[in-house]
Design a protein around this motif. Structure first.
Motif, PDB file in Angstrom:
ATOM      1  N   GLY A   1      -5.414   3.665  -2.009  1.00 14.08           N
ATOM      2  CA  GLY A   1      -5.111   2.788  -0.886  1.00 14.08           C
ATOM      3  C   GLY A   1      -5.631   3.268   0.459  1.00 14.08           C
ATOM      4  N   ILE A   2      -6.170   4.474   0.521  1.00  9.59           N
ATOM      5  CA  ILE A   2      -6.622   5.010   1.812  1.00  9.59           C
ATOM      6  C   ILE A   2      -7.902   4.309   2.254  1.00  9.59           C
ATOM      7  CG2 ILE A   2      -7.381   7.083   3.016  1.00  9.59           C
ATOM      8  CD1 ILE A   2      -5.853   8.719   0.904  1.00  9.59           C
ATOM      9  N   PRO A   3      -7.908   3.705   3.450  1.00  5.37           N
ATOM     10  CA  PRO A   3      -9.103   2.953   3.883  1.00  5.37           C
ATOM     11  C   PRO A   3     -10.199   3.881   4.395  1.00  5.37           C
ATOM     12  CG  PRO A   3      -7.396   2.823   5.559  1.00  5.37           C
ATOM     13  CD  PRO A   3      -6.811   3.614   4.420  1.00  5.37           C
TER      14      PRO A   3
ATOM     15  N   GLU B   1      -2.320  21.031   7.281  1.00  4.96           N
ATOM     16  CA  GLU B   1      -2.368  19.621   6.920  1.00  4.96           C
ATOM     17  C   GLU B   1      -2.753  19.372   5.459  1.00  4.96           C
ATOM     18  OE1 GLU B   1      -4.540  17.623  10.092  1.00  4.96           O
ATOM     19  OE2 GLU B   1      -2.572  17.359  11.007  1.00  4.96           O
TER      20      GLU B   1
ATOM     21  N   VAL C   1       0.474  20.265   2.892  1.00  5.78           N
ATOM     22  CA  VAL C   1       1.693  19.454   2.808  1.00  5.78           C
ATOM     23  C   VAL C   1       1.476  18.116   2.100  1.00  5.78           C
ATOM     24  CG1 VAL C   1       2.633  20.521   4.885  1.00  5.78           C
ATOM     25  CG2 VAL C   1       1.390  18.350   5.085  1.00  5.78           C
ATOM     26  N   VAL C   2       0.252  17.862   1.624  1.00  2.99           N
ATOM     27  CA  VAL C   2      -0.003  16.612   0.898  1.00  2.99           C
ATOM     28  C   VAL C   2       0.305  16.852  -0.582  1.00  2.99           C
ATOM     29  CG1 VAL C   2      -1.755  14.924   0.247  1.00  2.99           C
ATOM     30  CG2 VAL C   2      -1.690  15.835   2.570  1.00  2.99           C
TER      31      VAL C   2
ATOM     32  N   GLU D   1     -11.721  15.809  14.713  1.00  3.03           N
ATOM     33  CA  GLU D   1     -11.207  15.766  13.341  1.00  3.03           C
ATOM     34  C   GLU D   1     -10.256  14.595  13.170  1.00  3.03           C
ATOM     35  OE1 GLU D   1     -10.589  19.709  11.371  1.00  3.03           O
ATOM     36  OE2 GLU D   1      -8.551  18.952  11.272  1.00  3.03           O
ATOM     37  N   ILE D   2     -10.447  13.839  12.114  1.00  3.25           N
ATOM     38  CA  ILE D   2      -9.542  12.738  11.817  1.00  3.25           C
ATOM     39  C   ILE D   2      -9.116  12.860  10.366  1.00  3.25           C
ATOM     40  CG2 ILE D   2     -11.485  11.153  11.458  1.00  3.25           C
ATOM     41  CD1 ILE D   2      -9.679   8.937  12.465  1.00  3.25           C
ATOM     42  N   LYS D   3      -7.842  12.600  10.120  1.00  6.10           N
ATOM     43  CA  LYS D   3      -7.305  12.829   8.789  1.00  6.10           C
ATOM     44  C   LYS D   3      -6.508  11.609   8.348  1.00  6.10           C
ATOM     45  CE  LYS D   3      -3.928  15.592   8.465  1.00  6.10           C
ATOM     46  NZ  LYS D   3      -2.693  15.138   7.809  1.00  6.10           N
ATOM     47  N   ILE D   4      -6.752  11.152   7.136  1.00  7.74           N
ATOM     48  CA  ILE D   4      -6.016  10.009   6.612  1.00  7.74           C
ATOM     49  C   ILE D   4      -5.410  10.389   5.275  1.00  7.74           C
ATOM     50  CG2 ILE D   4      -6.066   7.550   6.177  1.00  7.74           C
ATOM     51  CD1 ILE D   4      -8.577   7.255   7.503  1.00  7.74           C
ATOM     52  N   SER D   5      -4.136  10.097   5.090  1.00 14.57           N
ATOM     53  CA  SER D   5      -3.547  10.329   3.778  1.00 14.57           C
ATOM     54  C   SER D   5      -2.755   9.118   3.327  1.00 14.57           C
ATOM     55  CB  SER D   5      -2.662  11.577   3.791  1.00 14.57           C
ATOM     56  OG  SER D   5      -1.533  11.367   4.585  1.00 14.57           O
ATOM     57  N   GLY D   6      -2.620   8.991   2.028  1.00 15.85           N
ATOM     58  CA  GLY D   6      -1.898   7.873   1.446  1.00 15.85           C
ATOM     59  C   GLY D   6      -1.940   8.023  -0.061  1.00 15.85           C
ATOM     60  N   LYS D   7      -1.414   7.024  -0.754  1.00 21.50           N
ATOM     61  CA  LYS D   7      -1.400   7.104  -2.215  1.00 21.50           C
ATOM     62  C   LYS D   7      -2.815   6.995  -2.759  1.00 21.50           C
ATOM     63  CE  LYS D   7       3.327   5.752  -2.976  1.00 21.50           C
ATOM     64  NZ  LYS D   7       4.264   4.678  -3.321  1.00 21.50           N
TER      65      LYS D   7
ATOM     66  N   ILE E   1       0.814  -1.221   0.000  1.00 22.43           N
ATOM     67  CA  ILE E   1       0.000   0.000   0.000  1.00 22.43           C
ATOM     68  C   ILE E   1       0.844   1.266   0.000  1.00 22.43           C
ATOM     69  CG2 ILE E   1      -0.233   0.353   2.489  1.00 22.43           C
ATOM     70  CD1 ILE E   1      -3.198   0.856   2.058  1.00 22.43           C
TER      71      ILE E   1
ATOM     72  N   GLU F   1       2.992   4.308   1.883  1.00 22.68           N
ATOM     73  CA  GLU F   1       2.929   5.026   3.145  1.00 22.68           C
ATOM     74  C   GLU F   1       1.506   5.473   3.426  1.00 22.68           C
ATOM     75  OE1 GLU F   1       6.494   7.519   4.164  1.00 22.68           O
ATOM     76  OE2 GLU F   1       4.980   9.076   4.131  1.00 22.68           O
TER      77      GLU F   1
ATOM     78  N   LYS G   1      -0.885   7.509   6.455  1.00 14.47           N
ATOM     79  CA  LYS G   1      -0.727   8.353   7.626  1.00 14.47           C
ATOM     80  C   LYS G   1      -2.089   8.703   8.189  1.00 14.47           C
ATOM     81  CE  LYS G   1       0.419  12.524   6.918  1.00 14.47           C
ATOM     82  NZ  LYS G   1      -0.382  13.610   7.498  1.00 14.47           N
TER      83      LYS G   1
ATOM     84  N   PRO H   1      -1.559   0.295  -4.432  1.00 12.38           N
ATOM     85  CA  PRO H   1      -2.474   0.809  -3.409  1.00 12.38           C
ATOM     86  C   PRO H   1      -3.936   0.499  -3.720  1.00 12.38           C
ATOM     87  CG  PRO H   1      -0.821   2.456  -3.941  1.00 12.38           C
ATOM     88  CD  PRO H   1      -0.661   1.348  -4.938  1.00 12.38           C
TER      89      PRO H   1
ATOM     90  N   SER I   1      -3.997  10.935  11.364  1.00  7.39           N
ATOM     91  CA  SER I   1      -3.856  11.817  12.504  1.00  7.39           C
ATOM     92  C   SER I   1      -5.217  12.162  13.082  1.00  7.39           C
ATOM     93  CB  SER I   1      -3.098  13.089  12.126  1.00  7.39           C
ATOM     94  OG  SER I   1      -3.854  13.853  11.235  1.00  7.39           O
TER      95      SER I   1
ATOM     96  N   TYR J   1      -0.270  11.786  -3.694  1.00  4.35           N
ATOM     97  CA  TYR J   1      -0.953  11.488  -2.432  1.00  4.35           C
ATOM     98  C   TYR J   1      -2.308  12.181  -2.359  1.00  4.35           C
ATOM     99  CZ  TYR J   1       2.938   8.890  -0.548  1.00  4.35           C
ATOM    100  OH  TYR J   1       3.875   7.932  -0.348  1.00  4.35           O
TER     101      TYR J   1
END
Lengths: 412, 412
Positions: free
Chosen positions: B135-137, B273, B276-277, B293-299, A291, A293, A295, B305, A297, B281
């Motif tokens: 790939g972000i769940p 936040e 910087v992505v 607040e919840i944040k998810i990052s990925g490809k 997958i 990287e 991340k 992915p 938060s 990504y």
């Protein structure tokens, strides 16, 4: 109608949050599901204490056996904190065939293998999402990723208290002591902040994440950790001038048959993903071989986020999803900090010319290329890329000469 | 031994990734589980085409009925792309009591209610994690959050191609056309990039996320969207000078009984936040009323992915976890873009003094306070806080006077 019954061990901040989500119409699931679970008993130390009007006082008990031996209770939620008696209670609950959900990072970090094994033998689930990263669903995400990926690296800012302190120092040019005081006044830091500022809290969380990621128990004691108490306002200033932000970072990685861990202050390049996570927020970065990287938060602590994670685990059990199953048979061993290296930042107080030249000689012995700045009684160094073990040697020698040392690695 | 059988519709980039994870020892689950599922049939348009040596060519077929009518196949993985015939095939698969996993954002965005209903009627699962954010769940995370939280806001950078283009423009001072060309050469952009750069891809993803979040179908057509083709290198430069980064941002929120959506270029404050992505990504930020607040990052895209997300859904079905169940009965309606407001950045080309004064008069009519910069034939404005509908009016009027307009809202 069959209703799942929950016994609550502890009614502190998290316990109260769990109670509120389930009972005071805060949680969607508990408004809409006909067979939503109920809290039927709560262990406290004092049943007479005033806890507000929204609590059903008839549920309170001071006898743990009212929960642990009650056959009608299906799920025990353990949110007392500390090692004993919570560990003992959790083991008894599992052995009495009760599912357990806990937020207690200490017992999970110290006894994860035993607890998961006991749960498995009794055919019940042990869940601990709330033990790492407050509201961030990191345990679940990691469990899902591991079905497809191998994870070889875990990086995070895992402690809201210290991240808040460093953010305060950075934003308001406060000293460490002032920032700690603000954190205590705002309820982000305990009266005794030792576990946070010395890294014990972070290393327990890193131990839990790394054990799951690398399929081997990595004890808190095996993790190299350094506190943040020696950070000074001048360090924040100097790192900022050089384009960095000071953060308290937990790292682990697997290489060959060795794992490497490090909990230490670090210089993070501005405008990168670790650098922009501020105040009580936590962040966790995982590297999966397929997958890439990923991340996540979110709020790393606090009543509602942590209680959200506990209640999420309860729903997970209700929906009979697969419990956490971990394999700790991976033949890997502790590589210490030898796997880490990088540019290092050093700062120490210089009171006279003898100290100056002695300190200079010491650094010269270990570092060929370096940038040196002398300013207002402090000597600052940025080194070339050196092994972390060399940085520790420098620190040890400088410590004999100068006072008030701080050093941190640059994470590129 | 009972083995779950999978039929694959399509063997493009994602299909090939799924095949590799399952068959070529890339996925951990498929090495260790005795009853790991097997791909038994693959629909392609040409069985003779050379597809490398790691493929079992005997599985290929050009007849969809070899999969859709085969009673031994339990799970259909639909990764063809486009609307037809994939929609027809997915509906037939569901009606033939087969679970379906798809990465097709178009059919999910356009027909989510119908597809979920058809799955439910046939007592099978429809899963579409791979349709949003590579790939972000995010679908799974949102499903879990929604059991406890109400989500009232979704923000994201949801398209890897355009984020790559904007990152290239920002890092290498490339023009839009140059950056697009690089993206095409590196395989991040299609030969026809219309769906990406005009916002259709982003708005489909925002429609899927918002429909699940707010319990009401929000069609792609209901989403206000503006492309990024008119961004010029001077816009990147000017936003940077003012401490911002240009990003292509999808936003939706719920207020009262109305939902508001917007897909448009935006100025994001540096070191935050969203800012910087970079590159391919993606990032998604959710606001839960309990978790915060919840944040998810990925490809956000790419073979591995996206295939990871598809295979994750397959495992989800194998483990018999709860399928996606969505309630679309929330009585809310489209509030248009009236809910959005903020400072706006405008830039337009000025060729003579008549244009200059006409443009100035036009802006004066709508905006009281503003910062104006005239530079190298372009007029730049930063407005005070104005409703987004006012910004559209300004654009419309300016369009009659000047050429080459770009405008974007500042997201604080």
């Amino acid at each position: 109608m069959f209703v799942i019954k929950i016994g609550l061990l502890g009614l502190g901040t998290v316990g109260r949050g769990v109670y509120n989500i389930i009972n005071n119409e805060k949680g969607y699931y508990f408004q809409t599901e006909d067979n939503a679970p109920q809290i039927v008993k709560i262990l406290v130390t004092d049943t007479k204490k005033d806890r507000g009007s929204e609590l059903d006082y008839s549920l309170l008990t001071t006898d743990p056996d009212d929960i642990l031996l009650d056959n009608s209770i299906d799920i025990v939620v353990a949110v007392m904190g500390g090692s004993e008696p919570e560990l003992k209670y959790v083991l008894r609950a599992l052995n009495n065939k009760k599912h357990v959900v806990t937020a207690n990072k200490q017992i999970i970090s110290d006894h994860m293998a035993l607890l998961l094994q006991t749960a498995k033998e009794n055919n019940v689930s042990l869940m601990f999402e709330a033990s790492v990263g407050g509201g961030i669903p990191i345990i679940d995400t990691m469990q899902q990723l591991l079905k497809i990926n191998r994870i070889n690296r875990v990086t995070g800012i895992l402690n809201g208290t210290t991240n808040f302190i460093l953010s305060q120092m950075s934003q308001h040019r406060a000293s460490f002591v002032e920032a700690l005081k603000t954190a205590q006044e705002m309820g982000f830091a305990e009266a005794d902040p030792t576990a946070d500022v010395m890294g014990f809290d972070v290393s327990r969380k890193l131990s839990i994440l790394s054990s799951l990621a690398y399929n081997q128990i990595i004890q808190d004691d095996d993790i190299y950790k350094r506190g943040i108490v020696s950070i000074d306002a001048v360090d924040i200033e100097m790192t900022r001038q050089n384009g960095y932000v000071l953060k308290y970072v937990a790292q682990s990685f697997l290489k060959g048959n060795k794992y490497y861990t490090l909990v230490a202050p670090a210089l993070i390049k501005e405008s990168t993903e670790l650098a922009v996570v501020n105040n009580e927020y936590n962040v966790i970065i995982l590297d999966g071989n397929i997958i890439g990287e990923i991340k996540i938060s979110g709020k790393g602590a606090g009543q509602n986020p942590t209680a959200n994670a506990v209640v999420g685990d309860i729903i997970y059990i209700l929906e009979q999803k697969a419990p956490i199953e971990a394999d700790f048979s991976n033949p890997i061993s502790n590589g210490g900090i030898d796997g880490f290296h990088g540019k290092y930042y050093f700062r120490f107080q210089i009171d006279n010319s003898q100290q100056f030249s002695a300190a200079f000689d010491c650094v010269d012995k270990y570092v060929e290329k370096k940038d040196v700045i002398y300013q207002r009684g402090n000597l600052f160094f940025f080194t070339e890329d050196i092994p972390s073990s060399t940085a520790l040697k420098i620190e040890k020698e400088i410590n004999k000469i100068c006072e008030n040392i701080f050093f941190a690695r640059v994470i590129e």
